[in-house]
Design an enzyme around this catalytic site. Structure first.
Site, PDB file in Angstrom:
ATOM      1  N   GLY A  62       0.777  -1.243   0.000  1.00 13.04           N
ATOM      2  CA  GLY A  62       0.000   0.000   0.000  1.00 13.04           C
ATOM      3  C   GLY A  62       0.800   1.280   0.000  1.00 13.04           C
ATOM      4  O   GLY A  62       0.360   2.296  -0.538  1.00 13.04           O
ATOM      5  N   GLU A 117       3.766   4.307   6.064  1.00 12.41           N
ATOM      6  CA  GLU A 117       2.556   3.481   5.983  1.00 12.41           C
ATOM      7  C   GLU A 117       1.478   4.178   5.165  1.00 12.41           C
ATOM      8  O   GLU A 117       1.385   5.408   5.173  1.00 12.41           O
ATOM      9  CB  GLU A 117       2.007   3.235   7.396  1.00 12.41           C
ATOM     10  CG  GLU A 117       2.324   1.842   7.946  1.00 12.41           C
ATOM     11  CD  GLU A 117       1.403   0.763   7.375  1.00 12.41           C
ATOM     12  OE1 GLU A 117       0.980   0.878   6.201  1.00 12.41           O
ATOM     13  OE2 GLU A 117       1.113  -0.201   8.099  1.00 12.41           O
ATOM     14  N   ASP A 118       0.659   3.379   4.492  1.00  9.80           N
ATOM     15  CA  ASP A 118      -0.454   3.962   3.740  1.00  9.80           C
ATOM     16  C   ASP A 118      -1.557   4.431   4.688  1.00  9.80           C
ATOM     17  O   ASP A 118      -1.973   5.580   4.644  1.00  9.80           O
ATOM     18  CB  ASP A 118      -1.000   2.964   2.696  1.00  9.80           C
ATOM     19  CG  ASP A 118      -1.374   1.590   3.280  1.00  9.80           C
ATOM     20  OD1 ASP A 118      -1.148   1.335   4.484  1.00  9.80           O
ATOM     21  OD2 ASP A 118      -1.894   0.761   2.504  1.00  9.80           O
ATOM     22  N   ASP A 121      -5.261   1.897  10.406  1.00 11.45           N
ATOM     23  CA  ASP A 121      -6.685   1.634  10.609  1.00 11.45           C
ATOM     24  C   ASP A 121      -6.886   1.364  12.100  1.00 11.45           C
ATOM     25  O   ASP A 121      -7.076   2.290  12.884  1.00 11.45           O
ATOM     26  CB  ASP A 121      -7.106   0.472   9.712  1.00 11.45           C
ATOM     27  CG  ASP A 121      -8.594   0.196   9.734  1.00 11.45           C
ATOM     28  OD1 ASP A 121      -9.355   1.052  10.226  1.00 11.45           O
ATOM     29  OD2 ASP A 121      -9.014  -0.865   9.249  1.00 11.45           O
ATOM     30  N   ARG A 183      -5.207   0.394  -6.968  1.00  8.10           N
ATOM     31  CA  ARG A 183      -4.019   1.014  -6.364  1.00  8.10           C
ATOM     32  C   ARG A 183      -3.502   2.182  -7.201  1.00  8.10           C
ATOM     33  O   ARG A 183      -2.831   3.068  -6.689  1.00  8.10           O
ATOM     34  CB  ARG A 183      -2.890  -0.017  -6.242  1.00  8.10           C
ATOM     35  CG  ARG A 183      -3.138  -1.134  -5.230  1.00  8.10           C
ATOM     36  CD  ARG A 183      -1.831  -1.867  -4.957  1.00  8.10           C
ATOM     37  NE  ARG A 183      -2.014  -3.167  -4.329  1.00  8.10           N
ATOM     38  CZ  ARG A 183      -2.094  -3.373  -3.006  1.00  8.10           C
ATOM     39  NH1 ARG A 183      -2.040  -2.370  -2.171  1.00  8.10           N
ATOM     40  NH2 ARG A 183      -2.232  -4.589  -2.537  1.00  8.10           N
TER      41      ARG A 183
HETATM   42  P1  IMP Z   1      -4.457  -1.954  10.794  1.00  9.68           P
HETATM   43  O1  IMP Z   1      -3.540  -3.029  11.264  1.00  9.68           O
HETATM   44  O2  IMP Z   1      -5.882  -2.177  11.257  1.00  9.68           O
HETATM   45  O3  IMP Z   1      -3.983  -0.563  11.174  1.00  9.68           O
HETATM   46  O4  IMP Z   1      -4.544  -2.072   9.207  1.00  9.68           O
HETATM   47  C1  IMP Z   1      -3.568  -1.520   8.413  1.00  9.68           C
HETATM   48  C2  IMP Z   1      -3.583  -2.064   7.020  1.00  9.68           C
HETATM   49  O5  IMP Z   1      -4.891  -2.466   6.594  1.00  9.68           O
HETATM   50  C3  IMP Z   1      -3.143  -0.966   6.048  1.00  9.68           C
HETATM   51  O6  IMP Z   1      -1.754  -0.945   5.878  1.00  9.68           O
HETATM   52  C4  IMP Z   1      -3.911  -1.313   4.794  1.00  9.68           C
HETATM   53  O7  IMP Z   1      -3.149  -2.158   3.957  1.00  9.68           O
HETATM   54  C5  IMP Z   1      -5.130  -2.063   5.255  1.00  9.68           C
HETATM   55  N1  IMP Z   1      -6.287  -1.156   5.234  1.00  9.68           N
HETATM   56  C6  IMP Z   1      -6.934  -0.630   6.284  1.00  9.68           C
HETATM   57  N2  IMP Z   1      -7.946   0.157   5.895  1.00  9.68           N
HETATM   58  C7  IMP Z   1      -7.935   0.126   4.548  1.00  9.68           C
HETATM   59  C8  IMP Z   1      -8.758   0.771   3.542  1.00  9.68           C
HETATM   60  O8  IMP Z   1      -9.699   1.545   3.802  1.00  9.68           O
HETATM   61  N3  IMP Z   1      -8.447   0.495   2.246  1.00  9.68           N
HETATM   62  C9  IMP Z   1      -7.408  -0.342   1.895  1.00  9.68           C
HETATM   63  N4  IMP Z   1      -6.613  -0.945   2.799  1.00  9.68           N
HETATM   64  C10 IMP Z   1      -6.874  -0.711   4.116  1.00  9.68           C
HETATM   65 MG    MG Z   2      -4.375  -3.566   1.349  1.00  6.35          MG
END
Ligand code: IMP
Ligand code: MG
Length: 205
Positions: A62, A117-118, A121, A183
């Site tokens: 991402g 990081e992208d 979440d 993407r």
């Molecule tokens: P976390 O561990 O819950 O913080 O999730 C992080 C990862 O989930 C990110 O690096 C993204 O790859 C993926 N992610 C979370 N939300 C989205 C979204 O809205 N669109 C696409 N990928 C997401």
């Molecule tokens: Mg993803």
């Protein structure tokens, strides 16, 4: 530092896009707003790391597009490395159980490391990565995230550089995917329809 603002009333620019059963519509962050914010982040990093050569650690896939533009906004001798991690569970929600699919090539000892990081979440992926990279004894470790959810669950203090606070909608574009699609959009958009089978796939972040 400030955080970019997401327009409260999203514009409906552009035709809605569809592929593989997904419908992508509402524009959340325009290309111009992304690029303007990234220039500011680059200037901040340039001044904070003056005289040093930070190592940017991009989290694949991402972050690849953000890493590319961010690095060009930094006027320092940066170095690059990449990690690929995969979170178990379905592809639209992180389970917090993270597996390293591709590890770094560069030794982090005594390096000034910036995780790129992208999107943060839940923050579970980031928490795991920070613990993992801190164990490698970097001189410093900071985080630069393009997008941060309003309801993330990480300590605000670790979010050193961030682009935009975003609501809980599932987002695509500018590196973010839904099952590997979208993407390559130059902006960030909201996914409005997701086919049922997506919710059962394992997902690479
Ligand atoms: P976390 O561990 O819950 O913080 O999730 C992080 C990862 O989930 C990110 O690096 C993204 O790859 C993926 N992610 C979370 N939300 C989205 C979204 O809205 N669109 C696409 N990928 C997401
Ligand atoms: Mg993803």
């Amino acid at each position: 530092m400030g955080t970019g603002r997401v327009a409260a009333v999203a514009s409906d620019q552009g035709a809605s896009l569809s592929a593989g059963g997904y419908s992508v519509g509402r524009l959340l962050i325009s290309e111009d707003d992304l690029q303007a914010r990234i220039r500011v982040l680059g200037e901040e990093i340039t001044s904070d790391y003056a005289g040093r050569a930070p190592l940017l650690v991009g989290v694949l896939k991402g972050a690849f597009m953000f890493m590319s533009d961010l690095s060009r906004a930094i006027d320092l001798p940066v170095e690059f490395d990449f990690m690929a991690v995969s979170s178990y569970g379905n592809s639209t929600r992180s389970s917090g159980v993270v597996r390293i699919v591709k590890d770094l090539d560069i030794d982090l000892a005594d390096r000034d490391v910036i995780i790129v990081e992208d999107i943060i979440d839940s923050g579970l992926t980031l928490s795991y990565l920070r613990r993992n990279l801190l164990a490698r004894n970097p001189a410093s470790l900071e985080v630069c995230a393009l997008l941060v959810r309003e309801n993330h669950r990480v300590d605000e203090a670790i979010l050193r550089y961030e682009g935009f606070r975003v609501p809980s909608d599932f987002l695509v574009g500018y590196g973010l995917d839904v099952n590997e699609r979208f993407r390559n959009l130059p902006d960030i958009r909201v996914v409005t329809a997701v086919p049922v089978e997506v919710a059962t796939d394992g997902g690479a972040v």
